[in-house]
Scaffold this motif. Structure first.
Motif, short mmCIF file in Angstrom:
data_model
loop_
_atom_site.label_atom_id
_atom_site.label_comp_id
_atom_site.label_asym_id
_atom_site.label_seq_id
_atom_site.Cartn_x
_atom_site.Cartn_y
_atom_site.Cartn_z
N LEU A 1 -88.64 88.20 -9.91
CA LEU A 1 -88.27 87.27 -8.85
C LEU A 1 -86.75 87.21 -8.73
N ILE A 2 -86.07 87.12 -9.87
CA ILE A 2 -84.62 87.00 -9.84
C ILE A 2 -83.98 88.30 -9.37
N SER B 1 -84.46 88.85 -5.73
CA SER B 1 -83.60 87.99 -4.93
C SER B 1 -82.16 88.51 -4.95
N LEU B 2 -81.72 88.99 -6.11
CA LEU B 2 -80.34 89.46 -6.23
C LEU B 2 -80.10 90.72 -5.39
N PHE C 1 -79.58 87.77 -13.71
CA PHE C 1 -78.78 87.76 -12.49
C PHE C 1 -77.31 88.03 -12.79
N LEU C 2 -76.84 87.60 -13.96
CA LEU C 2 -75.46 87.89 -14.33
C LEU C 2 -75.28 89.38 -14.60
N LEU D 1 -75.26 91.21 -11.39
CA LEU D 1 -73.98 91.02 -10.68
C LEU D 1 -72.90 91.91 -11.27
N ILE D 2 -72.86 91.98 -12.60
CA ILE D 2 -71.83 92.82 -13.24
C ILE D 2 -72.06 94.28 -12.87
N LEU E 1 -89.86 83.24 -3.06
CA LEU E 1 -88.67 82.42 -2.80
C LEU E 1 -88.60 82.00 -1.33
N ILE F 1 -73.49 95.40 -10.22
CA ILE F 1 -73.08 95.60 -8.82
C ILE F 1 -71.56 95.72 -8.74
#
Lengths: 316, 311
Positions: free
Chosen positions: A256-257, A260-261, A145-146, A149-150, A272, A152
Motif C-alpha cells: 500500500l505504501i 502510493s509512493l 516510504f523513506l 524516497l531516498i 487509499l 528516488i
C-alpha cells in the motif's frame, strides 16, 4: 495428515468468518449512512432515507451482515458507492499488478536474504556478519516510504537511471516489458524485507549448524559446499516459510505504501483512493481479501512445514 | 511494524528447539531474580543497548529541551523566507511555508514521541489485562479470546488504522487511541504465555489455596512477575507506534498544523523531491530512523537483561 489438514481448514474458516464480522461492523461504525455518501452532501434528507430503505441500509446491522454474507457466498463483493462498478471487477482489474509487485519484491528479497543469512551464520562474528547485522538494524528502523524516497532522490533525480513513477500501464504484461519503471518499487519492497528475513535466516541457520546431522555430514568428508546446499539449506529455510506466511499482512501494508509512493495503480492505491472517496464497499472487500490471503498464507505455511519437516508430529 | 510477526513466527518454530529453549529459560529463570539493579548491570555490559539508550536520551532531549534553547516561530507562515536552503539563521533551512526546519523537527518529534508512548502504554495495558485474563481462565474462554486475537492479527494493522483515522479528525490523543487500539494483540499473546507458565508455579498455587480472588491473583501475583516481559514489550511497542504515526502522516492522515508529526513533514518534503530540496527529506528521515533504531536496540538489550526471550 488428512485429519490435521481438515482441522486446520475448519479453524481457518472460523477465523475468516470472524474477520468478515469484525471488518463489517467496524465499517458500519465508521459510516452508517451510505445514502449520504452515495448521493452527496446536497441530497435532501428524504432522498437519503429513500435510498437507504431501497438498498436495505435501514435494517438492523446484523441483518445487513447476514445478507452481505449471503452475497459473499455467491461471489458478489458488492457495488462501489462512487465508481458505480462491481467491486469484484474493480479488484480484479488491479490484483494482477499488485500481485506482480509483491511477488517480485518477495522473490528478490528471498534471493538476497537466504544466502546472506546462511553466509552470516557460517562466518559468525566476522566483519561481513557484523556489517550485515548492523545494516539490518538500520534498515529495520527505516520505513519503506523513506527508503523509497531516498532511492528516488538518488537513482531518479541525482543519477537518472530509473523513472520516479512506476509503470502506469493497465495490463500486467505491458508492465513486465518495462522493467526499468518497476525497478525502484520492487527494490524498495525487497530491501525492507531483507532486513527481517536475513536476520531470521541467520539465527535459524545457526541453530541448524549446531545439530548432529551437520557434524555427521562433515565427518563423513562431504565438501562444505555440499553440506550447506544439501543439508543445511532445506532445514534452515523451514522457519522462513512460516515467517513469510505470517508476514502477509505486513507485506500488504508495505504494498500500500509503495504503491502510493510510486503511484502504481494496484490494490493498495485503490484502497487509499477509496478511503478518500469514502467508498466503503471497496475498503470492506479489500480488507477481507487481505484476511483471506493471511489465513491462506498461514495455512499453506503450516502444511508446507509439516510436509517438509518429518520431526513435527501431527496431533491425531 | 513487523517485530510482532517475527516473534509469533519464532514461537511456532519446530518443536524440538522450542522445547529445549523453554527448558533452558526455565532453568535460568529459577536461578536469576530480576531486579531493576540487575537489569542495569546487564545493560552496562551491553554496548549496543547502551548505545540505544544514549541515542534515545539524545533524541528525547532534542525534542523536549531543544525548543527551550532554540526558539523558532512555528505558528506564522512566512512566505518571504519559504524553502530557503540551510544557511545562517536557519541551520536546516526552511520549509515551503517558511517554518524553520530544525525547530519543526523538534516540535514534530515531541508530538511523535508523545503519540508513540501513549499508544504503547494504551496497547500494553489492554494487552496485559486481556492476556492475563485469558491465560488464567484457560479452557473455552481462553480459546475464544485468543481466536479473537488471531482474527485481528490477520487483517493488516495499517488497514484498520487507516479506516479509523480517515473518519476521525487527527489529534495526538485520537491517533494514540487508534494506533494503541490495534496494537495490543502481541502484548496479549506474550502476557498470556507468561501467565501460562506462572500459574502453575508454587506461589500462585499457594495464593489460590489461600482463596485469593482472580483479581488479586492477576494484579498482585501474575502481572508483577510478568513485568519484565511487559516492559520489553512496551519498548518495542513505542518503536512500532512511532513508525505507525510516521506512516499515517506520510499517507496524509497525520497532524499537520500547527505542529506536524515527522511523517507529515516527510510527506510535504516528498512533494518537492524533484526540486532537489534535500533538507526537507533527509533530516526528518534521519530523526525517524534514529529514534526507532534507538528504541529497538534498547528493547533488545532489555530483553537480554530480563533474561528471557520475550516471545
Amino acid at each position: 495428515m488428512t485429519w490435521y489438514v481438515v482441522r486446520r481448514l475448519a479453524i481457518s474458516f472460523l477465523v475468516l468468518l470472524g474477520i468478515s464480522a469484525v471488518v463489517f461492523f467496524l465499517l458500519h461504525l465508521v459510516s452508517d449512512n451510505p445514502g449520504r455518501v452515495v448521493l452527496g452532501q446536497r441530497a435532501s434528507p428524504e432522498a437519503v432515507t429513500d435510498f437507504n430503505r431501497e438498498h436495505g441500509f435501514d435494517r438492523p446491522v446484523v441483518m445487513q451482515y447476514v445478507s452481505y454474507l449471503g452475497q459473499l457466498v455467491q461471489g458478489d463483493l458488492g457495488r462501489s458507492y462512487k465508481l458505480n462498478e462491481n467491486v469484484g471487477a474493480l479488484l480484479r482489474q488491479n490484483a494482477g499488478r499488485s500481485a506482480m509487485l509483491s511477488l517480485a519484491g518477495l522473490i528478490l528479497s528471498l534471493l538476497i536474504a537466504v544466502p546472506l543469512g546462511i553466509l552470516q551464520a557460517v562466518r559468525r562474528n566476522s566483519l561481513i556478519d557484523r556489517g550485515a547485522t548492523a545494516a539490518s538494524y538500520v534498515l529495520y528502523a527505516t520505513p519503506s516510504f523513506l527508503l523509497g524516497l531516498i532511492l528516488i532522490a538518488v537513482f531518479s533525480q541525482s543519477l537518472p537511471f530509473f523513472p520516479a513513477e512506476a509503470s502506469q500501464s493497465r495490463s500486467p504484461w505491458v508492465v513486465l516489458t518495462d522493467p526499468g519503471a518497476m525497478a525502484l518499487p520492487v527494490i524498495t519492497l525487497a530491501v525492507t524485507s531483507v532486513a527481517v528475513f536475513s536476520q531470521y535466516q541467520r539465527s535459524s541457520a545457526l541453530d541448524q549448524l549446531g545439530q548432529d546431522y551437520i557434524r555427521v555430514a562433515r565427518a563423513k568428508g562431504l565438501p562444505e559446499r555440499l553440506v550447506l546446499t544439501r543439508h543445511l539449506l532445506r532445514n534452515a529455510c523451514l522457519p522462513l516459510i512460516t515467517l513469510v506466511g505470517t508476514l502477509i499482512p505486513t507485506l500488504l501494508a508495505g504494498n500500500l505504501i509503495v504503491e502510493s509512493l510510486f503511484n502504481y495503480p494496484g490494490l493498495g492505491l485503490l484502497f487509499l483512493n477509496s478511503l478518500q472517496r469514502e467508498d466503503y464497499p471497496v475498503l470492506l472487500a479489500y480488507t477481507l481479501i487481505g484476511g483471506v490471503l493471511t489465513v491462506a498464507g498461514n495455512f499453506v505455511a503450516d502444511i508446507a512445514v509439516a510436509a517438509a519437516d518429518r520431526r513435527i508430529e501431527l496431533e491425531k | 511494524m513487523s517485530s510482532r510477526h517475527v516473534n509469533t513466527a519464532e514461537a511456532t518454530q519446530t518443536d524440538a528447539t522450542a522445547r529445549s529453549e523453554t527448558e533452558l529459560a526455565e532453568l535460568t529463570r529459577a536461578r536469576k531474580r530480576v531486579s531493576p539493579r540487575s537489569v542495569l548491570r546487564t545493560l552496562r555490559h551491553h554496548p549496543l543497548g547502551l548505545a540505544g539508550g544514549l541515542l534515545l536520551v539524545l533524541v528525547v532531549g532534542f525534542c523536549l529541551l531543544g525548543p527551550l534553547l532554540y526558539r523558532t516561530n512555528q505558528a506564522d507562515v512566512d512566505l518571504l523566507n519559504a524553502a530557503l536552503p540551510p544557511g545562517p539563521g536557519h541551520p536546516l533551512g526552511t520549509d515551503p511555508n517558511g517554518f524553520d526546519v530544525l525547530g519543526r523537527l523538534m516540535e514534530g518529534g515531541k508530538v511523535s514521541l508523545q503519540i508513540g508512548l501513549l499508544a504503547a502504554l494504551f496497547a500494553t495495558t489492554i494487552g496485559t489485562v486481556y492476556g492475563a485474563v485469558a491465560g488464567l481462565a484457560g479452557g473455552i474462554l481462553d480459546g475464544f479470546l485468543m481466536r479473537v486475537v488471531d482474527i485481528l492479527l490477520s487483517v493488516p494493522f495499517l488497514f484498520f488504522v487507516l479506516i479509523l483515522s480517515a473518519r476521525f479528525h487527527a489529534n495526538a490523543v485520537s491517533l494514540s487511541l487508534v494506533i494503541g487500539g490495534f496494537s495490543w494483540l502481541v502484548s496479549a499473546r506474550l502476557v498470556r504465555g507468561e501467565v501460562l507458565t506462572l500459574r502453575v508455579r508454587e506461589f500462585v498455587l499457594a495464593a489460590r489455596v489461600m482463596g485469593a480472588s482472580r483479581r488479586r491473583l492477576i494484579l498482585t501475583h501474575l502481572i508483577p512477575n510478568a513485568l519484565g516481559v511487559i516492559i520489553v514489550n512496551i519498548t518495542f511497542q513505542v518503536a512500532d507506534a512511532v513508525l505507525a504515526v510516521a506512516a499515517l502522516g506520510f499517507l496524509g492522515f497525520g497532524l499537520t498544523y500547527p505542529t506536524a508529526d515527522w511523517g507529515s513533514q516527510l510527506a510535504s518534503g516528498a512533494t518537492y523531491i524533484s526540486a532537489d530540496r534535500w533538507w526537507l527529506i533527509y533530516p526528518v528521515g534521519g530523526c525517524i530512523v534514529l529514534t526507532v533504531l534507538a528504541l529497538n536496540l534498547l528493547a533488545d538489550a532489555l530483553r537480554d537483561a530480563v533474561g528471557r526471550r520475550a516471545d
